[in-house]
Structures are given as structure tokens and as C-alpha cells.
Design a protein around this motif. Structure first.
Motif: not given
Length: 450
Positions: A11-12, A176-182, A206-207, A214-220
């Protein structure tokens, strides 16, 4: 980071808390140590100065002619010496004064056992002789005071560590709340049902950059998956028609007046066409399962009747491969009615029968059981194998073949598992040293899905 003998810290948030707590501890401990030594030095200096002033005052009050000796206060010890030439005479000594102390010396403040002492030398009246005064006090009060200060600093350190740890835990959770949502959004991604972009945090750091990447990767990935599904579906549809025509023409040609050599050649070609047709059907089913477009027509099915029909159809194949089929039907079960798509379930059972006859050890028995267990209709097929099955946990993965020497493409068990799951049943396979077992479970009298 992984240390031998300890659980890995994954855990970070925990890592941030540990780094923050360790940094705070080392910094505060260093500062507290420095403060303690400074306070200790100041207190000792004050105590020595006060003791030296006291010794000086008492020494000034001593008189030889007439002899006047001031008495020490409570808790003090006093010793007076008068020295002339080589002779020395003790004028006074408190009962508690250490006997081993020397009256001579240049040290003004020194310690002995539990006493802190101060020595003052001055000339006697008329500059004839020298008067030495030594005054001492117990150093226990100072030691207790220093101990109290030390415990106070330690308590403050522990309390501050606890408060800082809670603060670091809360602060790291907030950061880290935004990262947990991701992470939660990424876990819920289902390529079969389409990709939903993960939430974009407006943090301008950076988040946010990570979420964009990640969204760009998911689109690909979605584009590649869609292309793959479209290719499999289009290729399967395009291949089914010419393969069916070829099969029909070869079957018609076999009925004509041809010699044995031509008949053998046509039979071989027909077998290859059937194998290709099965591959095309599997690829089409895989594409539909992956895309979530496989259509089901659930209806009540008497599983015992369907099983007997299929075993009758497979009797010739089993006999050709020198296998014996044992069928057990539970006589105590009220019924074996389940809700499923009959065509899809037929394909699943035929695939399992084909898998068992393909990999079973010759001259052995294949056991088929249909029974009731805990209000579930359980259909199972067990066969003996020539050796242990390599990596049985991967048997239901697509394109995995446990034995590459047999025909197949590693899709049968995966397709069977996915179809049974869509029909709200469970599908499991188990393997031991010399046997393989496939099992399907349905709820008894379950209603067909709407």
C-alpha cells in the motif's frame, strides 16, 4: 519492496505513513536528544554555580581569630581545613562528609558518590596560612529532575508520533483518493460490454496525467478488441457457407459409383472439412461470447432425456475408440428438469463427450453420472488418462492445449464454461494423476431466464 521474513508492503498509503513517521521520529529524536543535553548542561551549570556561590559565602564567614565556623544548612555537608606550611588542621567536618576526599586540589566543582561538591581556597587573615572550604549537596534531586525531563521528552515524542501518524494516514488517504477512484474504475472495466472511461480528476498533477494515459490506453484496447471481434465474426460467417457447400458436394460425390481409392480420398477430405467447420463454429462462438452478443433461448429441458439421446448418438464413436460408457441416473431424484438453451447445452455436452473419448486411455471405462446433490442437478463425466494432466488450472483458458499431439485448438472447454455460466450454471474441471473429470451444475427446476 520486499524484505526477507516480512510481508511485502504493497500500500502506498502505508509506505507514506512509514516514511513520514520514520522521518519525523528521527528528526524529533535528534532534536529531543540535543535539547536534553543542552538542558542538562544548563541545569548542571546552574547547580554548580549555586553550589560554588554557597561555598564562597560560607568560606567568607569563617574566622580564625576568634574561631567562627558557620553551620551548613539541612541537606548540606561541610568541611574546613586550615593549612600553614606543611601542616594541616581540620577545623570542622560534617558527619556525612566522605572521609576519602582530599582537602587539596585545584578542581572547584567535582562529584563523589551521590554528592556534588564545591571547593574554595582563600588566604587566612593576615595572609598567614590558607583556608579550604568544601561544601556538598546530594545530586539526586538534579538526577530526578533530569529523568523527569527525559521521560517528558519521550512521552512527547510518542504522542507526537501517534498524532503525526494519524495525520499522515488521513493526509495520504486524501491525496490518494483520486488514485483509488482510478483503481476502482479500472477494475470495473469490462471489454465485452464496452469500455467506460475512468473519472478524470481535476488535480492538474501526475494523477490526472495517469488517468488520461489509462483512458487513451483503454480506447486503443477497445479498438483492437472490436477489430478482433469483427474479424472473427466476419471470417466465420464468410467461411461457413463455402465449407457447407464443399461438405455437401463431397457427401453427394461419395454416393456416386466411384472406386475405393476415390472413396477413401473423399472421406479424408470430408473429415478435414468437418474439422475446419468445427473450428469456424468455435471461433464464431468465441467472438460472440467475447462481444456479449451470444443469443440464448432458455426453456425447460429434461436433462436425463437429452443425455440418453446424446450417448446413443455417441455410441459408435466410443466403440470405435475401444471405450466403454457407464451411465448412472439417480433413481431417487424427482426430476432432472433445468432451464437452459437446448442447442447450446447440447453443444456443451457433445464437446465434453468428444473431449473424454479423445483423451481417454484405450480399453477403459468412461463414467457419466446424473444425480441430485443439495438441490442441484449435477452432470459429470470422468475418464482415465494415460498420464497426469499438465497444469489443470489452465484447462478452461482459451487456446490452451494440455496435449498438443491431439487435434484441437484449446477452445472447447473455455466455450463450454462460458456458455454454462451464461445459462446460470457452474462448470468445473478437475484432474488427478490418472483421471479427468468435468462437472456441470444447474439449479433444479430453475426458471428459464427472461
Amino acid at each position: 519492496m520486499k524484505m526477507v521474513g516480512f510481508w511485502p508492503i504493497r500500500s502506498i498509503r502505508v509506505k507514506i505513513g512509514l516514511v513520514f513517521g520514520l522521518t519525523f521520529f528521527l528528526g524529533f529524536a535528534a532534536a529531543a536528544t540535543y535539547v536534553f543535553h543542552e538542558v542538562k548542561k544548563v541545569l548542571i551549570q546552574q547547580e554548580n554555580r549555586a553550589l560554588m556561590d554557597r561555598a564562597t559565602r560560607l568560606s567568607e564567614r569563617v574566622s580564625l581569630y576568634p574561631l567562627v565556623i558557620p553551620l551548613p544548612e539541612s541537606g548540606e555537608v561541610l568541611a574546613l581545613w586550615y593549612t600553614t606550611g606543611d601542616s594541616s588542621r581540620r577545623l570542622y567536618q560534617s558527619p556525612q562528609f566522605p572521609e576519602h576526599l582530599s582537602k587539596t586540589g585545584t578542581t572547584t566543582v567535582f562529584s563523589s558518590d551521590t554528592l556534588q561538591l564545591a571547593r574554595v581556597n582563600r588566604d587566612a587573615e593576615g595572609d598567614y596560612g590558607k583556608l579550604t572550604t568544601i561544601v556538598g549537596r546530594s545530586n539526586r534531586p538534579l538526577t530526578r529532575q533530569l529523568q523527569n525531563i527525559g521521560w517528558l521528552l519521550i512521552s512527547t515524542l510518542l504522542l507526537s508520533m501517534m498524532i503525526s501518524g494519524l495525520g499522515a494516514w488521513w493526509l495520504s488517504g486524501w491525496l490518494l483518493r483520486p488514485l483509488q477512484a482510478i483503481i476502482q474504475s479500472a477494475r470495473s472495466v469490462n471489454l465485452a460490454g464496452g469500455v467506460t472511461p475512468i473519472p478524470m480528476p481535476r488535480t492538474s498533477d501526475e494523477i490526472q496525467e495517469l488517468a488520461t494515459t489509462i483512458n487513451d490506453m483503454l480506447a486503443r484496447i477497445q479498438q483492437a478488441v472490436d477489430t478482433q471481434h469483427n474479424f472473427f465474426a466476419a471470417a466465420s460467417h464468410e467461411l461457413r457457407t463455402p465449407l457447407s457447400i464443399l461438405r455437401t458436394e463431397i457427401e453427394v460425390a461419395q454416393r456416386e459409383a466411384i472406386n475405393d481409392r476415390e472413396r477413401f480420398f473423399l472421406a479424408s477430405q470430408l473429415g478435414e472439412l468437418r474439422r475446419l467447420s468445427r473450428l469456424v463454429d468455435d471461433l464464431l462462438a468465441m467472438s460472440q461470447l467475447r462481444a456479449g452478443t451470444l443469443q440464448l433461448r432458455p426453456e425447460p429441458i429434461e436433462l436425463d432425456d437429452l443425455t440418453l439421446q446424446l450417448t446413443e448418438r455417441y455410441h459408435a464413436v466410443l466403440k470405435q475408440r475401444q471405450l466403454y460408457l457407464s451411465v448412472y441416473l439417480d433413481d431417487t431424484a424427482p426430476s432432472f428438469r433445468v432451464g437452459a438453451d437446448e442447442d447450446k447445452l447440447t453443444n456443451v455436452l457433445l464437446n465434453l463427450l468428444d473431449n473424454a473419448t479423445k483423451y481417454a486411455r484405450p480399453q477403459t471405462q468412461v463414467d457419466l453420472r446424473l444425480e441430485m446433490l443439495d438441490e442441484n442437478v449435477v452432470w459429470s463425466l470422468t475418464n482415465l488418462t494415460s498420464g497426469p494432466v499438465a497444469d489443470p488450472d489452465r484447462l478452461t483458458q482459451e487456446f490452451y492445449q494440455a496435449d498438443t499431439q491431439h487435434d484441437g485448438y484449446g477452445l472447447g472447454l473455455w466455450i463450454s464454461q462460458q456458455m454454462v455460466r451464461l445459462m446460470e450454471g457452474s462448470f468445473t474441471v478437475t484432474a488427478t494423476e490418472d483421471s479427468f473429470r468435468a462437472e456441470i451444475r444447474f439449479k433444479r427446476n430453475q426458471d428459464p431466464a427472461r
